[in-house]
Design an enzyme around this catalytic site. Structure first.
Site, PDB file in Angstrom:
ATOM      1  N   ASN A  25       0.860  -1.189   0.000  1.00  0.00           N
ATOM      2  CA  ASN A  25       0.000   0.000   0.000  1.00  0.00           C
ATOM      3  C   ASN A  25       0.895   1.237   0.000  1.00  0.00           C
ATOM      4  OD1 ASN A  25       0.703   0.606   2.737  1.00  0.00           O
ATOM      5  ND2 ASN A  25      -0.701  -1.008   3.370  1.00  0.00           N
ATOM      6  N   GLY A  33      -2.517  -9.556   3.443  1.00  0.00           N
ATOM      7  CA  GLY A  33      -2.303 -10.291   2.200  1.00  0.00           C
ATOM      8  C   GLY A  33      -0.839 -10.594   1.932  1.00  0.00           C
ATOM      9  N   ASP A  35       1.565  -8.636   1.187  1.00  0.00           N
ATOM     10  CA  ASP A  35       2.424  -7.654   1.859  1.00  0.00           C
ATOM     11  C   ASP A  35       2.807  -8.154   3.259  1.00  0.00           C
ATOM     12  OD1 ASP A  35       3.715  -5.290   2.415  1.00  0.00           O
ATOM     13  OD2 ASP A  35       1.927  -4.029   2.413  1.00  0.00           O
ATOM     14  N   SER A 118      -3.361  -6.272  -6.879  1.00  0.00           N
ATOM     15  CA  SER A 118      -4.696  -5.642  -6.774  1.00  0.00           C
ATOM     16  C   SER A 118      -5.882  -6.611  -6.762  1.00  0.00           C
ATOM     17  CB  SER A 118      -4.945  -4.601  -7.877  1.00  0.00           C
ATOM     18  OG  SER A 118      -4.257  -3.401  -7.607  1.00  0.00           O
ATOM     19  N   THR A 119      -5.626  -7.922  -6.932  1.00  0.00           N
ATOM     20  CA  THR A 119      -6.782  -8.835  -7.041  1.00  0.00           C
ATOM     21  C   THR A 119      -7.248  -9.397  -5.701  1.00  0.00           C
ATOM     22  OG1 THR A 119      -5.496 -10.867  -7.383  1.00  0.00           O
ATOM     23  CG2 THR A 119      -6.035  -9.553  -9.343  1.00  0.00           C
ATOM     24  N   GLY A 120      -6.597  -8.952  -4.609  1.00  0.00           N
ATOM     25  CA  GLY A 120      -7.032  -9.401  -3.286  1.00  0.00           C
ATOM     26  C   GLY A 120      -7.912  -8.339  -2.654  1.00  0.00           C
ATOM     27  N   TYR A 122      -7.769  -5.236  -2.781  1.00  0.00           N
ATOM     28  CA  TYR A 122      -8.054  -4.084  -3.648  1.00  0.00           C
ATOM     29  C   TYR A 122      -9.124  -4.354  -4.710  1.00  0.00           C
ATOM     30  CZ  TYR A 122      -4.322  -1.149  -1.646  1.00  0.00           C
ATOM     31  OH  TYR A 122      -3.543  -0.378  -0.813  1.00  0.00           O
TER      32      TYR A 122
HETATM   33  P1  ADP Z   1      -3.976  -6.092  -3.075  1.00  0.00           P
HETATM   34  O1  ADP Z   1      -4.215  -5.164  -1.915  1.00  0.00           O
HETATM   35  O2  ADP Z   1      -3.026  -5.518  -4.110  1.00  0.00           O
HETATM   36  O3  ADP Z   1      -5.239  -6.635  -3.645  1.00  0.00           O
HETATM   37  P2  ADP Z   1      -3.479  -8.599  -1.649  1.00  0.00           P
HETATM   38  O4  ADP Z   1      -2.262  -8.976  -0.903  1.00  0.00           O
HETATM   39  O5  ADP Z   1      -4.755  -8.497  -0.909  1.00  0.00           O
HETATM   40  O6  ADP Z   1      -3.106  -7.256  -2.425  1.00  0.00           O
HETATM   41  O7  ADP Z   1      -3.704  -9.623  -2.837  1.00  0.00           O
HETATM   42  C1  ADP Z   1      -2.943  -9.682  -3.989  1.00  0.00           C
HETATM   43  C2  ADP Z   1      -2.818 -11.137  -4.419  1.00  0.00           C
HETATM   44  O8  ADP Z   1      -1.801 -11.771  -3.647  1.00  0.00           O
HETATM   45  C3  ADP Z   1      -4.092 -11.948  -4.206  1.00  0.00           C
HETATM   46  O9  ADP Z   1      -4.343 -12.693  -5.384  1.00  0.00           O
HETATM   47  C4  ADP Z   1      -3.729 -12.865  -3.040  1.00  0.00           C
HETATM   48  O10 ADP Z   1      -4.403 -14.117  -3.139  1.00  0.00           O
HETATM   49  C5  ADP Z   1      -2.249 -13.048  -3.258  1.00  0.00           C
HETATM   50  N1  ADP Z   1      -1.440 -13.514  -2.109  1.00  0.00           N
HETATM   51  C6  ADP Z   1      -1.684 -13.455  -0.792  1.00  0.00           C
HETATM   52  N2  ADP Z   1      -0.670 -14.016  -0.096  1.00  0.00           N
HETATM   53  C7  ADP Z   1       0.250 -14.433  -1.014  1.00  0.00           C
HETATM   54  C8  ADP Z   1       1.512 -15.109  -0.951  1.00  0.00           C
HETATM   55  N3  ADP Z   1       2.065 -15.462   0.205  1.00  0.00           N
HETATM   56  N4  ADP Z   1       2.157 -15.389  -2.115  1.00  0.00           N
HETATM   57  C9  ADP Z   1       1.626 -15.022  -3.304  1.00  0.00           C
HETATM   58  N5  ADP Z   1       0.456 -14.401  -3.435  1.00  0.00           N
HETATM   59  C10 ADP Z   1      -0.236 -14.113  -2.305  1.00  0.00           C
END
Ligand code: ADP
Length: 171
Positions: A25, A33, A35, A118-120, A122
């Protein structure tokens, strides 16, 4: 389809690549997520370095070390929050991939792994996001043969299936 692109299902924090990309962010001070997972795996020194960066605008990218991660670097980029699709979301998502790849080039990074930015939390529509990611990577690899591998890491099965379908249909 460029044969330097690979799609895998799993956890981006375990990859031994030159750089993994963080869907951060704007504060760059950690979040949920992917991050949160990256900060947990990298250890507290990552947050210390991020504090010096003064945040990051949507679509831009900044690099740090990887600390306890197997990856040498983390490229932090800020994806757009999906609102209605009328707020430049698609261009801004393309920018996250382009600018992360530019930062990779500037730092002689040859292997780079992306989460599905952005697919989580966001809320960006997954199919649209996948086609943007694949298109930008394809174009960038044509222009910049120095990059040896781009890995799309799909955490959930839905994204994994979408990316594989996108690859076979050549989007
Ligand atoms: P954003 O806020 O950009 O949407 P998120 O972290 O919520 O970020 O999600 C972005 C993507 O990362 C989603 O598809 C989520 O399923 C994926 N994600 C979450 N944890 C991990 C991980 N440990 N490794 C790879 N991808 C992940």
């Amino acid at each position: 389809m460029n044969n330097k692109i690979e799609i895998i299902k799993g956890d981006i924090t375990i990859l031994e690549v030159d750089a993994i990309v963080n869907a951060a962010n704007k504060s760059l001070l950690g979040g949920g997520g992917v991050d949160g997972a990256i900060h947990r795996a990298a250890g507290p020194q990552l947050l210390e370095e991020c504090r010096m960066l003064n945040g990051c605008e949507t679509g831009q990218a900044k690099i740090t070390g990887g600390y306890n991660l197997p990856a040498k670097h983390v490229i932090h980029t800020v994806g757009p929050v999906w609102r209605s699709g009328n707020n430049n979301e698609e261009e801004l998502l393309a920018d996250t991939y382009k600018n992360s790849l530019e930062v990779a080039l500037e730092n002689s990074i040859k292997t780079i792994a992306f989460p599905n930015i952005s697919t989580g939390i966001y809320g960006f529509p997954k199919e649209k996001a996948a086609s943007i990611a694949i298109k930008v990577a394809n174009e960038f690899l044509i222009d910049h043969p120095e990059i040896e591998k781009v890995i799309f890491v799909c955490f959930d099965r839905e994204n994994y299936e979408i990316y594989n379908a996108g690859i076979t249909t050549g989007i």
